[in-house]
Motif scaffolding. Structure first.
Motif, PDB file in Angstrom:
ATOM      1  N   TRP A  50       0.823  -1.215   0.000  1.00 44.85           N
ATOM      2  CA  TRP A  50       0.000   0.000   0.000  1.00 44.85           C
ATOM      3  C   TRP A  50       0.853   1.259   0.000  1.00 44.85           C
ATOM      4  O   TRP A  50       0.447   2.303  -0.506  1.00 44.85           O
ATOM      5  CB  TRP A  50      -0.935   0.001   1.212  1.00 44.85           C
ATOM      6  CG  TRP A  50      -2.170  -0.771   0.999  1.00 44.85           C
ATOM      7  CD1 TRP A  50      -3.017  -0.648  -0.068  1.00 44.85           C
ATOM      8  CD2 TRP A  50      -2.724  -1.794   1.829  1.00 44.85           C
ATOM      9  NE1 TRP A  50      -4.060  -1.531   0.055  1.00 44.85           N
ATOM     10  CE2 TRP A  50      -3.919  -2.245   1.211  1.00 44.85           C
ATOM     11  CE3 TRP A  50      -2.360  -2.356   3.031  1.00 44.85           C
ATOM     12  CZ2 TRP A  50      -4.723  -3.229   1.753  1.00 44.85           C
ATOM     13  CZ3 TRP A  50      -3.165  -3.340   3.572  1.00 44.85           C
ATOM     14  CH2 TRP A  50      -4.320  -3.781   2.950  1.00 44.85           C
ATOM     15  N   GLY A  51       2.020   1.132   0.589  1.00 43.39           N
ATOM     16  CA  GLY A  51       2.887   2.298   0.706  1.00 43.39           C
ATOM     17  C   GLY A  51       3.400   2.809  -0.620  1.00 43.39           C
ATOM     18  O   GLY A  51       3.870   3.938  -0.710  1.00 43.39           O
ATOM     19  N   ARG A  52       3.282   1.977  -1.687  1.00 48.82           N
ATOM     20  CA  ARG A  52       3.752   2.464  -2.984  1.00 48.82           C
ATOM     21  C   ARG A  52       2.973   3.688  -3.425  1.00 48.82           C
ATOM     22  O   ARG A  52       3.438   4.492  -4.224  1.00 48.82           O
ATOM     23  CB  ARG A  52       3.581   1.372  -4.041  1.00 48.82           C
ATOM     24  CG  ARG A  52       4.525   0.198  -3.863  1.00 48.82           C
ATOM     25  CD  ARG A  52       4.175  -0.862  -4.865  1.00 48.82           C
ATOM     26  NE  ARG A  52       2.719  -1.076  -4.882  1.00 48.82           N
ATOM     27  CZ  ARG A  52       2.058  -1.736  -5.821  1.00 48.82           C
ATOM     28  NH1 ARG A  52       2.728  -2.239  -6.837  1.00 48.82           N
ATOM     29  NH2 ARG A  52       0.760  -1.900  -5.755  1.00 48.82           N
ATOM     30  N   ALA A  74     -13.548   1.275   8.871  1.00 42.70           N
ATOM     31  CA  ALA A  74     -12.709   0.230   9.446  1.00 42.70           C
ATOM     32  C   ALA A  74     -11.578   0.821  10.271  1.00 42.70           C
ATOM     33  O   ALA A  74     -11.239   0.310  11.342  1.00 42.70           O
ATOM     34  CB  ALA A  74     -12.146  -0.656   8.342  1.00 42.70           C
ATOM     35  N   THR A  75     -11.000   1.914   9.795  1.00 41.22           N
ATOM     36  CA  THR A  75      -9.868   2.468  10.532  1.00 41.22           C
ATOM     37  C   THR A  75     -10.327   3.067  11.862  1.00 41.22           C
ATOM     38  O   THR A  75      -9.617   3.003  12.862  1.00 41.22           O
ATOM     39  CB  THR A  75      -9.081   3.471   9.678  1.00 41.22           C
ATOM     40  OG1 THR A  75      -7.839   3.715  10.316  1.00 41.22           O
ATOM     41  CG2 THR A  75      -9.811   4.767   9.486  1.00 41.22           C
ATOM     42  N   VAL A 201      -1.216   2.256   7.257  1.00 36.16           N
ATOM     43  CA  VAL A 201      -1.953   2.223   8.519  1.00 36.16           C
ATOM     44  C   VAL A 201      -3.432   1.949   8.268  1.00 36.16           C
ATOM     45  O   VAL A 201      -4.038   1.062   8.877  1.00 36.16           O
ATOM     46  CB  VAL A 201      -1.763   3.558   9.271  1.00 36.16           C
ATOM     47  CG1 VAL A 201      -2.712   3.630  10.454  1.00 36.16           C
ATOM     48  CG2 VAL A 201      -0.329   3.715   9.734  1.00 36.16           C
ATOM     49  N   ILE A 202      -4.022   2.703   7.342  1.00 37.53           N
ATOM     50  CA  ILE A 202      -5.457   2.562   7.095  1.00 37.53           C
ATOM     51  C   ILE A 202      -5.757   1.244   6.389  1.00 37.53           C
ATOM     52  O   ILE A 202      -6.742   0.568   6.693  1.00 37.53           O
ATOM     53  CB  ILE A 202      -5.985   3.778   6.302  1.00 37.53           C
ATOM     54  CG1 ILE A 202      -5.932   5.020   7.197  1.00 37.53           C
ATOM     55  CG2 ILE A 202      -7.396   3.535   5.795  1.00 37.53           C
ATOM     56  CD1 ILE A 202      -6.480   6.270   6.573  1.00 37.53           C
ATOM     57  N   GLY A 203      -4.892   0.856   5.467  1.00 42.56           N
ATOM     58  CA  GLY A 203      -5.096  -0.413   4.762  1.00 42.56           C
ATOM     59  C   GLY A 203      -5.068  -1.595   5.706  1.00 42.56           C
ATOM     60  O   GLY A 203      -5.978  -2.433   5.700  1.00 42.56           O
ATOM     61  N   THR A 204      -4.038  -1.657   6.550  1.00 44.57           N
ATOM     62  CA  THR A 204      -3.954  -2.784   7.485  1.00 44.57           C
ATOM     63  C   THR A 204      -5.089  -2.716   8.497  1.00 44.57           C
ATOM     64  O   THR A 204      -5.583  -3.746   8.935  1.00 44.57           O
ATOM     65  CB  THR A 204      -2.608  -2.802   8.231  1.00 44.57           C
ATOM     66  OG1 THR A 204      -2.366  -1.506   8.756  1.00 44.57           O
ATOM     67  CG2 THR A 204      -1.474  -3.219   7.322  1.00 44.57           C
ATOM     68  N   ASP A 205      -5.527  -1.493   8.849  1.00 40.83           N
ATOM     69  CA  ASP A 205      -6.647  -1.363   9.786  1.00 40.83           C
ATOM     70  C   ASP A 205      -7.884  -2.090   9.280  1.00 40.83           C
ATOM     71  O   ASP A 205      -8.648  -2.646  10.067  1.00 40.83           O
ATOM     72  CB  ASP A 205      -6.999   0.126  10.001  1.00 40.83           C
ATOM     73  CG  ASP A 205      -6.163   0.742  11.107  1.00 40.83           C
ATOM     74  OD1 ASP A 205      -5.325   0.025  11.669  1.00 40.83           O
ATOM     75  OD2 ASP A 205      -6.338   1.937  11.387  1.00 40.83           O
ATOM     76  N   ASP A 352       0.286   1.384  15.107  1.00 42.68           N
ATOM     77  CA  ASP A 352       0.621   2.024  13.828  1.00 42.68           C
ATOM     78  C   ASP A 352      -0.033   3.400  13.709  1.00 42.68           C
ATOM     79  O   ASP A 352       0.606   4.365  13.291  1.00 42.68           O
ATOM     80  CB  ASP A 352       0.268   1.108  12.646  1.00 42.68           C
ATOM     81  CG  ASP A 352      -1.231   0.806  12.542  1.00 42.68           C
ATOM     82  OD1 ASP A 352      -1.998   1.361  13.346  1.00 42.68           O
ATOM     83  OD2 ASP A 352      -1.606   0.017  11.664  1.00 42.68           O
ATOM     84  N   SER A 353      -1.309   3.481  14.159  1.00 44.58           N
ATOM     85  CA  SER A 353      -1.998   4.771  14.071  1.00 44.58           C
ATOM     86  C   SER A 353      -1.292   5.822  14.909  1.00 44.58           C
ATOM     87  O   SER A 353      -1.143   6.976  14.496  1.00 44.58           O
ATOM     88  CB  SER A 353      -3.427   4.638  14.573  1.00 44.58           C
ATOM     89  OG  SER A 353      -4.081   3.610  13.902  1.00 44.58           O
TER      90      SER A 353
END
Lengths: 530, 211, 40
Positions: A50-52, A74-75, A201-205, A352-353
């Motif tokens: 996601w960081g890309r 979700a986040t 952060v938001i993706g993994t959340d 992470d947040s």
């Protein structure tokens, strides 16, 4: 049902006898390490993937300001389900009874209340990054210095308590040494936040919130399958009657305290502000409302695990690990793996947040102003991006150092921040809605609320600290606002680097044509909070 | 030590190209200094908290002589919340500990050397702990530990409850009223018929409509 | 004065249902967002 309990007691006894220390570990160390590696690598991989997207500082810090409803909701859920929800909510229930579980779930009201604020924040500051930035523009240095100190104190206590919880929980579940578990959780979070910023952060959340919700449902169903709710009720009535009492004095005091703690945490913390900035226009209010609704049942279900412990014949030695212990005891190896994953997810989604949001604070509100003052030159995107990397690593190192000695119970450390964040509620909502809120009022409210709240913390107990902080700061804020009124132009908040402000500022009309109580609102298209 | 930008200052980020590298480094160093001092503060506060709550912590009371089973504290004082932790010394050869209350009912059974009791109503409570050996025999019994529970008065608790309700109601009122006025402000220009601007405004402030 | 049994049952069962619905809702939102290409 009762026969099953008898069997479970035997099973539990056998399991407990195997372990040497005070907690019944169901997961072997090898399995624990395996899960750590598996999920650690998964989060880091997803973070890099996601960081890309994070090619600019805007992308890195606020995920391009275009997050949709699914990830936004979700986040909110995942970040608010901290490991405290799995550790503290059962502890709360066991200490303060049913009221304790209800009190914990009122923290979701903070998400509800923040929903309208998030929309306003997003519109007033279309290019903003942090909560401190708002306070600095709104109240100047007088307001932003106490606010920055409170923000950093809160972020660091939360971060440290979360890292400590990681070490304790992984140890309790699988016997991984405290130091190792704590270090791995922290390093994994630092790494993927470092690579992917807010996108990661938001993706993994999103993944984490789904795992948490499903895991919790499975665990709670297992508990209900082993013991009737009626048995739990009966057992509590006989042995721990106050836990069911409607007039439990300490619990009554804790109820609004906890709600106000939640309000203070969410209103002031950059964790929530950066999400308000990150969500697409119009998404924020809906996402926060839905997030609150999804979060509401989590502490009740988790708290039930704590209340069920006596009826299940599980001897409680340390209240803060009772939830996972009940779950792990009932579910055997497969279930223990699930609990391990749920715990790891709730830890990671909060750490992470915090890393991301606090590094934004360090970059935007400490490093950038200092650099500007010293060089009178604006920091470029690339510079700020580099600073955030240093900040994330630095925060990780500080957290590690503070969490390593493993001191204090979780509740005590975290609730120390209660009066501080409680005293920020009024300066924030006043600053967002009243043009008359003045720097003196904000500063006095934060200082007085924090001081008297801390006095109450030591004189009475943690369960009144936020309440006193919020009440005192509210009174001080209103009085000071009457004595030293300001006349703030809300346009000053929408500082923009580029052109879009021309269009935007027409929409954000700072007018108050009817002079209604000094409140102003900007023009909006409606339909955000239905 | 540091200064913040002026609240009303408009910035021009485009002018940032010519930055001074060494000054930046100094800035980062200053930021690190700030963080360092902050950490110091945090640590001292943390220790203060730890000391304050030391009664609640305690890890491993293994210092006591191995064969004698006794409570670490026999007088637990007064609990105002109805919960407390009993703690006792470890005994060699014990595989299980059993805490019994004055009615001889089991209040705790497990391998830990402490037990968390909660939800008790006003009164005084006496406990004994037994150490159970591998063959299921009681190998040691401790003396009594006494704890007293006296809950906070209902009147002050309900007063605080009421204050909390008022504060929360105030917060909700401010937010709802601010929200209402925002919505009213929305109606104004539309009613007045800001002909050319309306569509522009809507697109500027309401992309969320595509939900 | 004690919390009655039905209240405990209500919040536990209600909480469970809400948790399950929440997980389902997240997935539904994600599918909707994905279809309209507005995840990010």
């Amino acid at each position: 049902m009762n026969m099953a309990i008898g069997l479970e007691e035997q099973l539990f006894g056998g399991v407990v006898l195997v372990s040497s220390v005070d907690t019944g570990r169901i997961l072997s160390q090898e399995a624990g390490y395996g899960m750590l590696v598996l999920f650690g690598l998964a989060w880091i991989g997803l973070g890099i993937w996601w960081g890309r997207r994070a090619t600019t500082y805007d992308g890195f810090a606020v995920a391009g300001r275009n997050v949709g409803l699914a990830l936004g909701t979700a986040t909110a859920v995942a970040t608010w389900v901290t490991s405290n929800t799995t550790m503290l909510a059962p502890q709360f229930a066991l200490q303060l009874g049913l009221w304790g579980a209800l009190a914990y779930s009122t923290a979701s009201f903070g998400l509800f209340a923040f929903a309208p604020l998030s929309g306003r924040i997003r519109r007033l500051m279309p290019h903003g990054y942090t909560a401190v930035e708002f306070v600095r523009r709104r109240y100047g240095r007088l307001g932003s210095i106490p606010f920055l100190i409170i923000s950093l104190f809160y972020a660091m206590t939360w971060l440290i308590s979360m890292a400590m919880a990681g070490g304790k929980l992984l140890n309790a579940l699988s016997g991984i040494p405290y130091e190792v578990g704590m270090t791995v959780v922290l390093v994994v979070c630092v790494l993927y936040t470092l690579f992917g910023g807010m996108y990661a952060v938001i993706g993994t959340d999103f993944v984490q919130s789904i795992i948490i919700l499903i895991g919790l449902v499975v665990v709670a169903i297992a508990v209900i399958a082993h013991v009737d709710v009626a048995d739990v009720h009966q057992q509590l009535q006989a042995d721990r009657p106050m836990l069911l009492s409607i007039l439990f004095p300490a619990a009554l005091m804790a109820l609004f305290n906890n709600m106000l703690f939640g309000f203070g945490e969410i209103f002031h913390s950059n964790v929530w502000w950066s999400r308000a900035f990150a969500m697409r226009e119009g998404v924020g209010p809906k996402a926060y409302l839905l997030g609150g609704l999804l979060w509401l049942p989590v502490p009740i279900v988790a708290g039930f695990l704590g209340l069920a412990a006596p009826a299940l014949g599980i001897g409680v030695s340390q209240p803060d690990t009772v939830g996972p212990m009940v779950a792990a005891t009932l579910l055997g190896t497969g279930g223990a793996l699930l609990v391990f994953v749920v715990v790891f997810c709730s830890l990671a989604s909060s750490i992470d947040s915090l890393l991301a949001a606090t590094s934004d604070l360090v970059v935007n509100d400490i490093a950038e102003p200092i650099a500007e003052q010293m060089t009178s030159v604006q920091a470029t995107d690339a510079t700020k991006r580099r600073w955030s990397l240093f900040a994330i690593i630095g925060l990780g190192v500080i957290t590690w150092c503070a969490a390593y000695p493993n001191i204090g119970t979780l509740a005590t450390v975290l609730f120390f921040a209660g009066p501080m964040v409680g005293s920020c509620i009024w300066p924030i909502i006043g600053g967002l809605y009243f043009r008359r809120s003045s720097p003196i009022a904000a500063c006095a409210a934060m200082v007085a609320g924090t001081s008297l709240g801390l006095v109450a913390y030591f004189a009475i107990g943690w369960f009144v600290a936020s309440l006193v902080g919020a009440a005192v700061s509210g009174v001080v804020f209103l009085i000071a606002m009457v004595l030293y009124p300001d006349d703030f132009d809300f346009n000053l908040l929408s500082d923009s680097p580029d052109a879009p402000i021309a269009v935007q500022s027409e929409g954000v009309a700072p007018i108050d044509p009817d002079g209604r109580g000094g409140m102003v609102g900007d023009i909006r298209g409606g339909g955000e909070t239905r | 030590m540091w200064k913040f930008g002026q609240p009303s200052g408009r910035r021009n980020r485009r002018g940032a190209a010519e930055r001074n590298g060494s000054a930046m480094r100094r800035a980062v160093a200053a930021a690190l200094c700030f963080l360092g001092s902050f950490l110091g503060m945090l640590c001292s506060l943390g220790f203060a908290t730890a000391v304050f709550s030391s009664s609640a912590i305690a890890d491993g009371p293994e210092t006591a002589s191995p064969d004698k089973l006794s409570f670490v504290e026999t007088e637990l004082g007064e609990s105002r919340e109805g919960y407390f932790t009993l703690e006792w010394s470890a005994v060699d050869g014990a595989v299980l500990y059993r805490v019994r209350d004055d009615a001889n009912e089991i209040a705790y059974e497990g391998v830990a050397t402490k037990s968390f009791q909660s939800g008790l109503s006003d009164g005084s409570y006496r406990y004994r702990v037994e150490a159970i050996g591998e063959d299921g025999q009681t190998i040691a019994t401790s003396g009594e530990a006494i704890a007293t529970v006296k809950h906070w008065g209902l009147a002050p608790s309900l007063t605080l409850f009421a204050i909390g309700a008022v504060v929360v109601a105030g917060i909700v009122f401010v937010i709802l009223r601010g929200r209402t006025i925002e919505l009213q402000q929305l109606q104004l220009p539309q009613a007045a018929g800001h002909s050319g601007d309306v569509s522009k405004l809507e697109s500027a402030v309401d992309p969320g409509r595509n939900e | 004065m004690m919390f009655p049994l039905w209240f405990l049952e209500l919040i536990v069962v209600g909480g469970l249902i809400l948790c399950g619905l929440g997980a389902a809702a997240l997935i539904v939102f994600w599918i909707l967002d994905f279809k309209e290409k507005r995840i990010w």
